[in-house]
Scaffold this motif. Structure first.
Motif, PDB file in Angstrom:
ATOM      1  N   PRO A   1      -5.647  -4.756   4.136  1.00  0.00           N
ATOM      2  CA  PRO A   1      -6.204  -4.963   5.481  1.00  0.00           C
ATOM      3  C   PRO A   1      -5.666  -3.966   6.522  1.00  0.00           C
ATOM      4  N   ILE A   2      -4.468  -3.483   6.307  1.00  0.00           N
ATOM      5  CA  ILE A   2      -3.886  -2.504   7.231  1.00  0.00           C
ATOM      6  C   ILE A   2      -4.440  -1.116   6.951  1.00  0.00           C
ATOM      7  N   THR A   3      -4.576  -0.754   5.682  1.00  0.00           N
ATOM      8  CA  THR A   3      -5.028   0.602   5.344  1.00  0.00           C
ATOM      9  C   THR A   3      -6.459   0.851   5.804  1.00  0.00           C
ATOM     10  N   ARG A   4      -7.263  -0.211   5.909  1.00  0.00           N
ATOM     11  CA  ARG A   4      -8.647  -0.046   6.385  1.00  0.00           C
ATOM     12  C   ARG A   4      -8.696   0.548   7.784  1.00  0.00           C
ATOM     13  N   LYS A   5      -7.658   0.315   8.573  1.00  0.00           N
ATOM     14  CA  LYS A   5      -7.644   0.759   9.965  1.00  0.00           C
ATOM     15  C   LYS A   5      -6.966   2.118  10.148  1.00  0.00           C
ATOM     16  N   LEU A   6      -6.458   2.698   9.063  1.00  0.00           N
ATOM     17  CA  LEU A   6      -5.701   3.948   9.166  1.00  0.00           C
ATOM     18  C   LEU A   6      -6.503   5.126   8.634  1.00  0.00           C
ATOM     19  N   PRO A   7      -6.180   6.338   9.113  1.00  0.00           N
ATOM     20  CA  PRO A   7      -6.823   7.526   8.547  1.00  0.00           C
ATOM     21  C   PRO A   7      -6.461   7.662   7.069  1.00  0.00           C
ATOM     22  N   ARG A   8      -7.259   8.307   6.332  1.00  0.00           N
ATOM     23  CA  ARG A   8      -7.079   8.431   4.877  1.00  0.00           C
ATOM     24  C   ARG A   8      -6.111   9.539   4.483  1.00  0.00           C
ATOM     25  N   TYR A   9      -5.015   9.650   5.188  1.00  0.00           N
ATOM     26  CA  TYR A   9      -3.986  10.622   4.823  1.00  0.00           C
ATOM     27  C   TYR A   9      -3.194  10.059   3.646  1.00  0.00           C
ATOM     28  N   PRO A  10      -2.700  10.914   2.770  1.00  0.00           N
ATOM     29  CA  PRO A  10      -1.909  10.390   1.650  1.00  0.00           C
ATOM     30  C   PRO A  10      -0.587   9.773   2.108  1.00  0.00           C
ATOM     31  N   LEU A  11      -0.014  10.308   3.196  1.00  0.00           N
ATOM     32  CA  LEU A  11       1.245   9.796   3.736  1.00  0.00           C
ATOM     33  C   LEU A  11       1.074   9.488   5.215  1.00  0.00           C
ATOM     34  N   ILE A  12       1.647   8.365   5.635  1.00  0.00           N
ATOM     35  CA  ILE A  12       1.607   7.927   7.026  1.00  0.00           C
ATOM     36  C   ILE A  12       3.036   8.016   7.569  1.00  0.00           C
ATOM     37  N   PRO A  13       3.235   8.640   8.739  1.00  0.00           N
ATOM     38  CA  PRO A  13       4.591   8.760   9.268  1.00  0.00           C
ATOM     39  C   PRO A  13       5.190   7.410   9.642  1.00  0.00           C
TER      40      PRO A  13
END
Length: 170
Positions: free
Chosen positions: A78-90
């Motif tokens: 549910p959280i990843t749906r709202k994030l850009p599709r970068y392989p790594l998140i800071p």
């Protein structure tokens, strides 16, 4: 006049003048790290250690902050749906947090955590969340009481979204 500013515990960046020799939290790996490695890691810019200094100059506790990244698939869906599709998140890593045994049970752990979260949220560098690696189930429960949630496949690795943390300090 009750209580002077000098009597209030202060959190400071670890410096050469801080005496770490007497610190003992009860976890040998944390004690050894704090006594022998924390200063080196600060000088090498690998971690930023902060210490809770009491009025008498003794250290009641410490924590470290550093930059890290979260693999997008490691987060709950549910959280990843709202994030850009970068392989790594800071993210910001709260790498270690410990309170000297003589001062445990006085609320210093929560005080250190609040300071760490405040410093993380004040940073001008992008960070999606604060990450912690709990050393055991007791540490995990401590972080869960402070609204951290475990990664789905790593129950001792927890996070709290920076957007939630920001709301604490408004």
């Amino acid at each position: 006049m009750e209580g002077k500013a000098a009597d209030i515990p202060q959190i400071e960046a670890l410096g050469a003048h801080h005496d770490r020799t007497e610190f003992a939290c009860g976890a040998e790996t944390l004690d050894r790290y704090f006594r022998t490695q924390a200063g080196q890691e600060a000088r090498k810019k690998v971690a930023a250690p902060f210490v809770l200094v009491l009025a008498d100059g003794s250290i009641a506790g410490f924590y470290t902050l550093s930059a890290t990244a979260i693999r997008l698939p490691d987060l709950p869906e549910p959280i990843t749906r709202k994030l850009p599709r970068y392989p790594l998140i800071p993210a910001t890593l709260l790498g270690r947090l410990a309170v000297d045994q003589r001062h445990q049970g006085k609320g210093y752990g929560r005080f250190l955590l609040a300071d760490a979260l405040y410093r993380a949220v004040r940073s001008e560098i992008a960070s999606f969340a604060v990450i912690v690696d709990a050393k055991d189930q007791a540490a995990r429960r401590f972080y869960e009481r402070e609204s951290f949630q475990p990664f789905p496949d790593q129950p001792l690795k927890l996070f709290r979204a920076m957007a939630e943390i920001e709301m604490l300090f408004r």
